[in-house]
Design a protein around this motif. Structure first.
Motif, PDB file in Angstrom:
ATOM      1  N   ALA A  61       0.858  -1.117   0.050  1.00 52.83           N
ATOM      2  CA  ALA A  61      -0.005  -0.032   0.085  1.00 52.83           C
ATOM      3  C   ALA A  61       0.783   1.349  -0.104  1.00 52.83           C
ATOM      4  CB  ALA A  61      -0.963  -0.134   1.175  1.00 52.83           C
ATOM      5  N   ARG A  62       1.939   1.355   0.745  1.00 49.35           N
ATOM      6  CA  ARG A  62       2.767   2.476   0.918  1.00 49.35           C
ATOM      7  C   ARG A  62       3.552   2.591  -0.398  1.00 49.35           C
ATOM      8  NH1 ARG A  62       5.705   5.524   4.161  1.00 49.35           N
ATOM      9  NH2 ARG A  62       7.541   5.387   3.089  1.00 49.35           N
ATOM     10  N   GLU A  63       3.805   1.470  -0.784  1.00 48.08           N
ATOM     11  CA  GLU A  63       4.766   1.553  -2.369  1.00 48.08           C
ATOM     12  C   GLU A  63       3.780   2.137  -3.350  1.00 48.08           C
ATOM     13  OE1 GLU A  63       7.532  -1.844  -3.751  1.00 48.08           O
ATOM     14  OE2 GLU A  63       5.430  -2.380  -3.647  1.00 48.08           O
ATOM     15  N   ARG A  64       2.288   1.869  -3.342  1.00 48.69           N
ATOM     16  CA  ARG A  64       1.541   2.457  -4.212  1.00 48.69           C
ATOM     17  C   ARG A  64       1.052   3.724  -3.768  1.00 48.69           C
ATOM     18  NH1 ARG A  64       1.978  -2.512  -4.833  1.00 48.69           N
ATOM     19  NH2 ARG A  64       1.617  -3.581  -6.802  1.00 48.69           N
ATOM     20  N   GLY A  65       1.551   4.446  -2.656  1.00 49.59           N
ATOM     21  CA  GLY A  65       1.129   5.885  -2.401  1.00 49.59           C
ATOM     22  C   GLY A  65       0.283   6.129  -1.404  1.00 49.59           C
ATOM     23  N   CYS A  66      -0.275   5.001  -0.774  1.00 50.41           N
ATOM     24  CA  CYS A  66      -1.337   5.128   0.437  1.00 50.41           C
ATOM     25  C   CYS A  66      -0.485   5.538   1.678  1.00 50.41           C
ATOM     26  CB  CYS A  66      -1.809   3.798   0.665  1.00 50.41           C
ATOM     27  SG  CYS A  66      -2.834   3.151  -0.347  1.00 50.41           S
ATOM     28  N   THR A  67      -1.353   6.512   2.482  1.00 50.72           N
ATOM     29  CA  THR A  67      -0.813   6.707   3.884  1.00 50.72           C
ATOM     30  C   THR A  67      -1.123   5.611   4.809  1.00 50.72           C
ATOM     31  OG1 THR A  67      -1.337   9.261   3.404  1.00 50.72           O
ATOM     32  CG2 THR A  67      -1.232   8.413   5.645  1.00 50.72           C
ATOM     33  N   ILE A  68      -0.060   5.307   5.567  1.00 50.35           N
ATOM     34  CA  ILE A  68      -0.527   4.299   6.482  1.00 50.35           C
ATOM     35  C   ILE A  68      -0.654   4.867   7.920  1.00 50.35           C
ATOM     36  CG2 ILE A  68       0.669   2.031   7.604  1.00 50.35           C
ATOM     37  CD1 ILE A  68       0.318   2.029   4.538  1.00 50.35           C
ATOM     38  N   VAL A  69      -1.751   4.273   8.501  1.00 53.87           N
ATOM     39  CA  VAL A  69      -2.059   4.717   9.943  1.00 53.87           C
ATOM     40  C   VAL A  69      -2.026   3.685  10.730  1.00 53.87           C
ATOM     41  CG1 VAL A  69      -3.285   6.703   9.460  1.00 53.87           C
ATOM     42  CG2 VAL A  69      -4.297   4.641   9.607  1.00 53.87           C
ATOM     43  N   LEU A  70      -1.672   3.664  11.896  1.00 54.24           N
ATOM     44  CA  LEU A  70      -1.762   2.585  12.920  1.00 54.24           C
ATOM     45  C   LEU A  70      -2.814   2.782  14.119  1.00 54.24           C
ATOM     46  CD1 LEU A  70       2.111   1.783  13.544  1.00 54.24           C
ATOM     47  CD2 LEU A  70       0.345   0.720  12.065  1.00 54.24           C
ATOM     48  N   PRO A  71      -3.433   1.954  14.654  1.00 56.31           N
ATOM     49  CA  PRO A  71      -4.333   2.129  15.728  1.00 56.31           C
ATOM     50  C   PRO A  71      -3.513   2.498  17.163  1.00 56.31           C
ATOM     51  CG  PRO A  71      -4.109  -0.399  15.372  1.00 56.31           C
ATOM     52  CD  PRO A  71      -3.254   0.396  14.525  1.00 56.31           C
TER      53      PRO A  71
END
Ligand SMILES: Nc1nc2c(c(=O)[nH]1)N(C=O)[C@@H](CNc1ccc(C(=O)N[C@@H](CCC(=O)O)C(=O)O)cc1)CN2
Ligand SMILES: Nc1ncnc2c1ncn2[C@@H]1O[C@H](COP(=O)(O)OP(=O)(O)OP(=O)(O)O)[C@@H](O)[C@H]1O
Length: 183
Positions: A61-71
């Motif tokens: 997902a990161r490689e495809r430009g998504c922002t990553i969030v964690l709970p």
């Protein structure tokens, strides 16, 4: 049908055994990859114990430009909040054996939620840890895409459900993808 606490105990033991003996990598299915685009925010999680590891999916997902969030939670009772996280940032020890993002990071709600679970069934019902954390996330963010991440041994025929349970849109395991995650 087992009640939720009985099933939780059985599924924790089964998951521990599977992860120690067989395990595997949970890779993103094509249907998941198709949703990963710049501008989308994906919630991953840091596995505790023998939970299935979603990091290969978060990486894609990161490689495809998504922002990553964690709970992030402060207790069993407190609601989940989501904070942006980058791989170069430290994780902080929290309650319940959790490793969590810094709350100094921007707080961003996800469009796609990768949810840990103890069991799922053919109707994509989800059994969680029993604190109702993700149940409350799903109620607050009804437009989010809810994807369970699990080992294949966590699938059961049918789960008992409560009125507040919202089914997942899909599930991905080391062996298969289900529902909207299948393609
Ligand atoms: N990795 C991960 N992160 C997560 C969750 C989760 O299930 N897994 N959550 C999901 O809601 C939230 C935290 N809520 C939690 C609620 C209860 C317990 C809990 O009862 N833990 C057990 C042992 C867990 C195990 O080893 O499987 C305990 O403390 O006895 C853990 C997390 C948000 N972050
Ligand atoms: N939408 C909600 N709002 C407020 N409380 C809720 C909500 N959903 C569930 N709860 C509460 O959370 C508790 C645990 O619910 P449940 O046993 O279904 O947890 P779970 O789905 O297995 O766990 P989790 O979501 O933490 O992974 C219940 O006592 C319930 O009252």
């Amino acid at each position: 049908m087992d009640d939720k606490p009985t099933l939780r105990a059985r599924m924790r033991a089964l998951r521990d055994e599977f992860a120690m003996t067989i395990g595997g990598v949970i890779v993103p299915s094509p249907a998941l990859l198709a949703r990963f685009a710049p501008g989308a925010t994906l919630s991953s999680y840091v596995p505790i114990g023998s939970e299935a590891d979603p990091s290969a999916i978060a990486f894609a997902a990161r490689e495809r430009g998504c922002t990553i969030v964690l709970p992030h939670v402060t207790s069993r009772e407190s609601p989940v909040r989501f904070f942006e996280w980058h791989p170069d940032q430290p994780l902080i020890d929290g309650p319940l054996g959790l490793r969590q993002p810094s709350t100094d990071a921007p707080e961003v709600d996800p469009d796609i939620v990768l949810a840990p679970l103890l069991a799922f069934d053919a109707a994509l019902n989800r059994l969680g840890q029993g604190a109702g954390h993700y149940d409350r996330v799903f109620e607050r963010l009804p437009g989010a895409w809810r994807i369970g991440i699990a080992w294949s041994v966590q699938q059961v025929a049918a789960l008992a459900t409560d009125p507040w349970d919202m089914p997942l849109h899909g599930v991905v395991t080391e062996a298969a993808a289900f529902g909207e995650a299948a393609a």
